[in-house]
Write a protein that holds these residues in place. Structure first.
Motif, mmCIF file in Angstrom:
data_model
loop_
_atom_site.group_PDB
_atom_site.id
_atom_site.type_symbol
_atom_site.label_atom_id
_atom_site.label_comp_id
_atom_site.label_asym_id
_atom_site.label_seq_id
_atom_site.Cartn_x
_atom_site.Cartn_y
_atom_site.Cartn_z
ATOM 1 N N GLY A 247 0.634 -1.282 -0.064
ATOM 2 C CA GLY A 247 0.144 -0.039 -0.050
ATOM 3 C C GLY A 247 0.836 1.297 -0.049
ATOM 4 N N ASP A 248 2.245 1.078 -0.322
ATOM 5 C CA ASP A 248 3.022 2.321 -0.399
ATOM 6 C C ASP A 248 2.355 3.240 -1.238
ATOM 7 O OD1 ASP A 248 4.869 1.243 1.240
ATOM 8 O OD2 ASP A 248 6.328 0.621 -0.374
ATOM 9 N N GLY A 249 2.362 4.560 -0.788
ATOM 10 C CA GLY A 249 2.000 5.755 -1.680
ATOM 11 C C GLY A 249 0.613 6.018 -1.475
ATOM 12 N N LEU A 250 -0.223 5.102 -0.765
ATOM 13 C CA LEU A 250 -1.632 5.334 -0.547
ATOM 14 C C LEU A 250 -2.130 6.089 0.590
ATOM 15 C CD1 LEU A 250 -2.496 1.955 -2.165
ATOM 16 C CD2 LEU A 250 -2.615 4.079 -3.416
ATOM 17 N N GLY A 251 -0.963 6.313 1.533
ATOM 18 C CA GLY A 251 -1.429 6.860 2.943
ATOM 19 C C GLY A 251 -2.043 5.742 3.863
ATOM 20 N N VAL A 252 -1.559 4.604 3.697
ATOM 21 C CA VAL A 252 -1.995 3.628 4.563
ATOM 22 C C VAL A 252 -0.787 2.979 5.410
ATOM 23 C CG1 VAL A 252 -3.887 3.010 3.083
ATOM 24 C CG2 VAL A 252 -1.947 1.671 2.882
ATOM 25 N N THR A 253 -1.062 2.316 6.546
ATOM 26 C CA THR A 253 0.075 1.802 7.295
ATOM 27 C C THR A 253 -0.437 0.312 7.269
ATOM 28 O OG1 THR A 253 -1.039 2.303 9.356
ATOM 29 C CG2 THR A 253 0.710 3.864 8.659
ATOM 30 N N ARG A 254 0.586 -0.555 7.256
ATOM 31 C CA ARG A 254 0.500 -1.923 7.095
ATOM 32 C C ARG A 254 1.378 -2.636 8.185
ATOM 33 N NH1 ARG A 254 3.076 -6.586 5.265
ATOM 34 N NH2 ARG A 254 1.812 -8.208 4.259
ATOM 35 N N GLU A 255 0.693 -3.596 9.026
ATOM 36 C CA GLU A 255 1.276 -4.402 10.076
ATOM 37 C C GLU A 255 0.649 -5.741 9.851
ATOM 38 O OE1 GLU A 255 0.426 -3.545 14.125
ATOM 39 O OE2 GLU A 255 -1.480 -2.521 13.717
ATOM 40 N N GLU A 256 1.722 -6.776 10.584
ATOM 41 C CA GLU A 256 1.155 -8.015 10.842
ATOM 42 C C GLU A 256 1.181 -8.381 12.264
ATOM 43 O OE1 GLU A 256 2.743 -11.354 8.509
ATOM 44 O OE2 GLU A 256 3.504 -9.855 6.885
ATOM 45 N N VAL A 257 -0.225 -8.861 12.601
ATOM 46 C CA VAL A 257 -0.607 -9.339 13.770
ATOM 47 C C VAL A 257 -1.000 -10.866 14.132
ATOM 48 C CG1 VAL A 257 -2.087 -8.711 15.922
ATOM 49 C CG2 VAL A 257 -1.365 -7.165 14.530
ATOM 50 N N ASP A 258 -0.190 -11.649 14.407
ATOM 51 C CA ASP A 258 -0.309 -12.963 14.444
ATOM 52 C C ASP A 258 -0.850 -13.714 13.302
ATOM 53 O OD1 ASP A 258 0.145 -13.029 17.468
ATOM 54 O OD2 ASP A 258 -2.088 -12.546 17.908
ATOM 55 N N GLY A 259 -0.040 -13.204 12.011
ATOM 56 C CA GLY A 259 -0.250 -13.818 10.974
ATOM 57 C C GLY A 259 -1.520 -13.081 10.096
ATOM 58 N N VAL A 260 -2.306 -12.221 10.493
ATOM 59 C CA VAL A 260 -3.204 -11.449 9.940
ATOM 60 C C VAL A 260 -2.501 -10.033 9.591
ATOM 61 C CG1 VAL A 260 -5.323 -10.261 10.098
ATOM 62 C CG2 VAL A 260 -4.971 -12.499 11.333
ATOM 63 N N VAL A 261 -2.597 -9.888 8.172
ATOM 64 C CA VAL A 261 -1.988 -8.316 7.531
ATOM 65 C C VAL A 261 -3.177 -7.453 7.934
ATOM 66 C CG1 VAL A 261 -1.426 -7.179 5.741
ATOM 67 C CG2 VAL A 261 -0.910 -9.505 5.951
ATOM 68 N N VAL A 262 -2.856 -6.373 8.731
ATOM 69 C CA VAL A 262 -3.749 -5.338 8.879
ATOM 70 C C VAL A 262 -3.337 -4.074 8.388
ATOM 71 C CG1 VAL A 262 -4.717 -3.876 11.084
ATOM 72 C CG2 VAL A 262 -3.989 -6.146 11.085
ATOM 73 N N PHE A 263 -4.177 -3.398 7.657
ATOM 74 C CA PHE A 263 -4.358 -2.206 6.993
ATOM 75 C C PHE A 263 -4.997 -1.122 7.724
ATOM 76 C CE2 PHE A 263 -3.208 -4.935 3.571
ATOM 77 C CZ PHE A 263 -2.068 -4.537 2.925
ATOM 78 N N HIS A 264 -4.209 0.171 7.999
ATOM 79 C CA HIS A 264 -4.864 1.245 8.822
ATOM 80 C C HIS A 264 -5.204 2.387 7.800
ATOM 81 C CE1 HIS A 264 -4.254 -0.682 12.515
ATOM 82 N NE2 HIS A 264 -2.942 -0.979 12.323
ATOM 83 N N LEU A 265 -6.452 2.563 7.371
ATOM 84 C CA LEU A 265 -6.668 3.431 6.233
ATOM 85 C C LEU A 265 -6.668 4.903 6.675
ATOM 86 C CD1 LEU A 265 -9.421 1.580 4.295
ATOM 87 C CD2 LEU A 265 -6.973 1.236 4.271
ATOM 88 N N GLY A 266 -6.623 5.375 7.823
ATOM 89 C CA GLY A 266 -6.839 6.587 8.262
ATOM 90 C C GLY A 266 -8.161 7.265 7.651
ATOM 91 N N GLN A 267 -8.140 8.605 7.726
ATOM 92 C CA GLN A 267 -9.293 9.276 7.307
ATOM 93 C C GLN A 267 -9.031 9.717 5.749
ATOM 94 O OE1 GLN A 267 -11.754 9.063 8.922
ATOM 95 N NE2 GLN A 267 -11.763 9.624 10.871
#
Length: 120
Positions: free
Chosen positions: A100-120
């Protein structure tokens, strides 16, 4: 046996979308059940028939994370997207690897699940 709620879901800021989103495979039914633990608002859902808006979201997120899918999710209020390992072999498999680079999102992994935070 109902799959256990992932830790990432319990910590997600709603509204949340969980991928894969497949009504006929029972994924959305499970997500709806998970949402009763704290009543996290979710974009997933199921009923006797899928509404056009649900079908649109499923179609647009098949290329997630990209500009059209992120824009659509933001427009409907989604703040967090969880991509479960079960996305392997589905049309959402790419979301397990994409950043999601360049889209204003952050990415993390939590226990094998990929989590994207979209913000506002």
């Amino acid at each position: 046996v109902v799959p256990r709620e992932p830790a990432a879901f319990a910590a997600a800021e709603g509204p949340t979308l969980v991928l894969p989103s497949l009504d006929n495979a029972g994924y959305d039914s499970v997500v709806m059940l998970w949402s009763t633990d704290g009543f996290t608002p979710v974009a997933n859902g199921t009923s006797g028939f899928p509404p056009a808006s649900q079908l649109d979201t499923r179609q647009l997120t098949q290329t997630f994370p990209d500009q059209p899918s992120v824009s659509h999710l933001r427009s409907i209020g989604v703040q967090t997207v969880l991509v479960l390992p079960s996305a392997l072999g589905t049309q959402w498999e790419g979301a397990l690897r994409n950043t999601g680079d360049g889209l204003g999102v952050t990415r993390e992994e939590v226990d094998g699940v990929v989590v994207f935070h979209l913000g506002q």
